[in-house]
Scaffold this motif. Structure first.
Motif, PDB file in Angstrom:
ATOM      1  N   SER A   1       0.826  -1.197   0.000  1.00  9.89           N
ATOM      2  CA  SER A   1       0.000   0.000   0.000  1.00  9.89           C
ATOM      3  C   SER A   1       0.865   1.254   0.000  1.00  9.89           C
ATOM      4  CB  SER A   1      -0.915  -0.005   1.213  1.00  9.89           C
ATOM      5  OG  SER A   1      -0.166   0.105   2.379  1.00  9.89           O
TER       6      SER A   1
ATOM      7  N   LEU B   1       0.790   4.102  -2.798  1.00  2.00           N
ATOM      8  CA  LEU B   1       0.608   5.494  -2.424  1.00  2.00           C
ATOM      9  C   LEU B   1       1.612   6.372  -3.152  1.00  2.00           C
ATOM     10  CD1 LEU B   1      -0.722   5.522   1.034  1.00  2.00           C
ATOM     11  CD2 LEU B   1       0.075   7.706   0.207  1.00  2.00           C
TER      12      LEU B   1
ATOM     13  N   ARG C   1      -3.538  -1.035   4.478  1.00  2.00           N
ATOM     14  CA  ARG C   1      -3.768   0.323   3.989  1.00  2.00           C
ATOM     15  C   ARG C   1      -4.284   1.206   5.125  1.00  2.00           C
ATOM     16  NH1 ARG C   1      -4.437   0.060  -1.848  1.00  2.00           N
ATOM     17  NH2 ARG C   1      -5.910   1.749  -1.996  1.00  2.00           N
ATOM     18  N   THR C   2      -5.183   0.652   5.940  1.00  2.00           N
ATOM     19  CA  THR C   2      -5.741   1.438   7.039  1.00  2.00           C
ATOM     20  C   THR C   2      -4.645   1.840   8.013  1.00  2.00           C
ATOM     21  OG1 THR C   2      -7.646   0.005   6.835  1.00  2.00           O
ATOM     22  CG2 THR C   2      -7.628   1.508   8.689  1.00  2.00           C
TER      23      THR C   2
ATOM     24  N   GLU D   1      -1.614   2.257   7.343  1.00  2.00           N
ATOM     25  CA  GLU D   1      -0.833   3.282   6.656  1.00  2.00           C
ATOM     26  C   GLU D   1      -1.445   4.663   6.919  1.00  2.00           C
ATOM     27  OE1 GLU D   1       2.509   3.274   5.139  1.00  2.00           O
ATOM     28  OE2 GLU D   1       1.497   1.394   4.652  1.00  2.00           O
ATOM     29  N   ILE D   2      -2.778   4.708   6.783  1.00  2.00           N
ATOM     30  CA  ILE D   2      -3.486   5.975   6.989  1.00  2.00           C
ATOM     31  C   ILE D   2      -3.335   6.439   8.438  1.00  2.00           C
ATOM     32  CG2 ILE D   2      -5.774   7.040   7.070  1.00  2.00           C
ATOM     33  CD1 ILE D   2      -6.545   5.161   4.745  1.00  2.00           C
TER      34      ILE D   2
ATOM     35  N   LEU E   1       0.025   7.930   8.964  1.00  5.61           N
ATOM     36  CA  LEU E   1       0.081   9.275   8.398  1.00  5.61           C
ATOM     37  C   LEU E   1      -0.615  10.276   9.308  1.00  5.61           C
ATOM     38  CD1 LEU E   1      -0.598   8.779   4.591  1.00  5.61           C
ATOM     39  CD2 LEU E   1       1.407   9.806   5.650  1.00  5.61           C
ATOM     40  N   ALA E   2      -1.795   9.880   9.776  1.00  3.88           N
ATOM     41  CA  ALA E   2      -2.582  10.770  10.627  1.00  3.88           C
ATOM     42  C   ALA E   2      -1.812  11.098  11.903  1.00  3.88           C
ATOM     43  CB  ALA E   2      -3.906  10.109  10.976  1.00  3.88           C
TER      44      ALA E   2
END
Lengths: 489, 222
Positions: free
Chosen positions: A126, A130, A183-184, A186-187, A190-191
């Motif tokens: 992922s 991205l 993927r989650t 990963e988010i 980032l957050a």
């Protein structure tokens, strides 16, 4: 880059707070403490709360079986950490107490270490996709040739058409659970980083504010360019790089449409099957994402606006002219005082009088007759019940002595088999203190971890020393309870 | 009181006070309790701080005229800096009129004055950065060590004097101890108004005169 440049660069980095923290002798304990105190739940703490909590943790570490000892007191550690740049301290407007928080460097170090222990494949699919998306998007957006731009858009439409055709025919390929989970995460990562970025933005604003003010005061010669801009009403902080990028972010966050879209998407994501495999704190972070962002963001924004207002007021009130003047006067006065130092004793009275702003009221009615009975000393001698050992001092005492905790635990564990609760004196009735004072300290230390402290209560205990003498002490009343018996096994 | 028959006194009958709010037995005051508290705080000193004493500050704003007039009766002047959110009283400038002085004052020693200068400087610097001025005892001792005699043999004695001077500033509420920290103080923003540019100039003049005196003493001693 040449190797030795690189090494020189790293040398410099190593002298900075982030690396210093990681390279510190007690780094694991240090990072753990800083993270627990000022990263996980509270990002800021008033001085007294930080002192108290740190001391509590230090005591617990020292009383536990961890191989490391942290011999200094909480205030000593905090002072050291401040000087090392791990902590920052400020006195907020209107507060009577200073507040502490992690420095940006320490926060980064905590995150770095946290990232090491979180199991995560470095180059996940992922992450790669991205990057590919980003690159493709950038390439597209920087393309100025209409023909190739059209071509790209056309290709995109073809792809979408094909996908729609597939869906119509009933073939929906959703990504599978494992990849979705990846993927989650990963988010989330980032957050998380985004939230930390706020810290750095705020530091930037603070630095700018200081710089601007210093320049305004020091800029003696003529009205500098900075002052001119300020007089024209230019918001120099908002128009700095940091200010502009923060403002763009803030606008996006406050765009109602965007945030509704984001909230909805998050809700949908969390309702999917794979989301059940997320950890609780990960789910919490996703659910409260916009809230956290808005909260942290608004703190930064408040700081920024506070500076902007302050700076504007400072310039408009011509406060800086006064300050320049006063600065000169103060320097003059100090120079004069310096010339006097060899001739004047420090305690010599000067004719200078400081007018105070308080009155002293003295009235005949305040007089009280002296009652000689009050001054009579009571000649009775009371037998002392023993010295008081406070729970606060236990950690230090434990650190200084070698205590056989295993034996003490065994004693309590045994006694709790037949009783619901036990005080330390009761334990001593059954098992005399074999290690003398060490036993008492050991019991108290165990009680802070496994027992219940009775608020304000004390009890007297006695034990026989190695010299055969009986000794006494008053200790806080604590109870070992049957429910926690398993902890002592 | 015995009066001679031919002695006459003009008695102006004081108007009876308006029926008061009657806060306590024998109360003839007319102000509400918060305003009276503000008045007491002003008299007891050192100041009213808008941030920390919201209720008193609000009362002060509402009853400013009345309180001003009450203070004038005592030859005191109310100083209010709305922007900084601070208020305190000082002796009114009564010119030729010989008036009693209610407020305390504090004669300063040499070390007191240099400490005062240093604290004022800290306020200027904090202002420049838009933060509050916080000082630490050890740092003050350090900073003031430049005023120690070059040939000093008693470092500890000097440090002790600085600490004593800090104690005096604390007593007079120029320094306010911060909660939760050892030996850290905030310099009261009121010092800006209590120790103004003119006062700094006056102090410089005092130093010059002292220097002159020492020179004269030395000359006459020879």
């Amino acid at each position: 880059m040449k190797l030795h440049d690189r090494i020189a660069g790293y040398r410099r980095l190593r002298d900075q707070a982030l690396w210093r923290l990681l390279a510190a002798d007690h780094a694991p304990e240090l990072v753990g403490l800083l993270q627990t105190l000022l990263h996980d739940a509270d990002r800021r703490l008033p001085a007294s709360a930080l002192h108290e909590r740190l001391q509590h943790h230090l005591d617990a570490i020292n009383a536990s079986d961890l191989p490391r000892e942290l011999p200094r007191t909480a205030p000593a550690y905090i002072a050291h950490w401040l000087s090392q740049g791990f902590l920052e301290r400020r006195l907020p407007e209107g507060a009577s107490e200073e507040e502490y928080e992690l420095s940006a460097a320490a926060a980064q170090a905590v995150r770095f270490i946290g990232g090491l222990s979180a199991r995560r494949q470095a180059a996940t699919e992922s992450r790669l996709s991205l990057v590919i998306q980003q690159v493709a998007q950038l390439a597209e957006q920087t393309d100025t040739d209409p023909a190739s731009r059209l071509q790209a858009l056309q290709a995109e439409r073809d792809r979408i058409d094909a996908e729609m055709e597939r869906v119509r025919s009933g073939k929906v390929d959703a990504i599978n659970g494992q990849r979705a989970l990846e993927r989650t995460r990963e988010i989330i990562q980032l957050a998380d980083e985004l939230v930390e970025d706020f810290r750095r933005v705020r530091d930037d604003f603070e630095r700018l504010n200081r710089e601007f003010r210093e320049r305004i005061i020091d800029d003696d010669a003529q009205r500098g360019e900075l002052l001119d801009r300020l007089f024209e009403g230019v918001d120099v902080i908002g128009e700095s790089d940091a200010g502009r990028s923060f403002q763009a972010f803030w606008n996006l966050l406050n765009n109602v449409e965007q945030s509704i879209q984001l909230d909805n998407a998050m809700e949908t994501l969390l309702s999917r099957n794979f989301a059940r495999r997320l950890q609780r704190d990960e789910r919490v972070l996703l659910r409260g994402f916009t809230g956290v962002m808005l909260e942290r963001g608004s703190q930064v924004r408040d700081v920024m606006q506070h500076f902007v207002r302050g700076l504007r007021g400072f310039v408009q009130s011509r406060g800086y002219l006064e300050q320049r003047h006063l600065n000169q006067l103060l320097k003059q006065a100090q120079a004069e005082a310096l010339q006097l130092r060899d001739e004047t004793a420090a305690g010599r009275r000067t004719p200078f009088i400081l007018p105070l702003t308080s009155a002293r009221l003295r009235s005949l009615s305040q007089w009280r007759l002296h009652d000689p009975r009050h001054a009579r000393v009571d000649g009775n001698v009371e037998r002392s019940g023993g010295a008081m050992i406070s729970l606060d001092s236990v950690g230090e005492l434990v650190a200084q002595s070698e205590i056989n905790f295993r034996g003490l635990k065994r004693d309590i564990h045994g006694l709790l088999a037949s009783r619901d609760q036990l005080s330390i004196a009761q334990v001593l009735d059954a098992h005399p203190a074999e290690q003398g004072l060490g036993s008492i300290i050991g019991f108290l230390s165990l009680a802070t971890r496994h027992g219940v402290v009775s608020e304000g209560g004390t009890e007297d205990v006695s034990w026989q020393g190695g010299d055969g003498q009986w000794r006494h002490a008053r200790i806080p009343l604590v109870w070992f309870t049957k429910e926690k018996r398993h902890e002592l096994a | 009181m015995n009066l001679l028959e031919d002695e006459r006194i003009d008695v102006v009958v004081e108007p009876a006070p308006e029926p008061g709010t009657g806060l306590f037995a024998g109360d003839t005051g007319v102000l509400p309790v918060e305003a009276r508290r503000a008045l007491c705080q002003l008299l007891a000193g050192p100041s009213i701080d808008a941030m920390r004493q919201e209720a008193l500050w609000a009362a002060l704003q509402r009853f400013e005229t009345t309180l001003r007039s009450l203070l004038s009766e005592m030859f005191l002047e109310l100083v209010m800096d709305r922007e900084a959110g601070i208020a305190f009283v000082r002796q009114a400038d009564t010119g030729e009129l010989d008036t009693p002085v209610l407020l305390r004052s504090h004669p300063l020693t040499f070390i007191d004055t240099v400490l005062l200068l240093h604290l004022r400087q800290q306020l200027v610097e904090a202002d420049a950065q838009g933060v509050r001025a916080v000082v630490e005892e050890a740092a003050l001792v350090d900073a003031l060590s430049v005023y120690e005699k070059n040939v000093s043999t008693d470092r500890a004695g000097f440090a002790k004097r600085v600490v004593a001077a800090i104690g005096k500033m604390r007593e007079n509420r120029v320094l306010e101890r911060l909660r939760g920290s050892e030996e850290r103080y905030e310099v009261t923003p009121a010092l800006k108004l209590m120790f103004s540019a003119e006062d700094v100039l006056a102090l410089t003049q005092v130093y010059r005169e002292l220097r002159g005196e020492t020179v004269v003493e030395e000359l006459s001693g020879e």
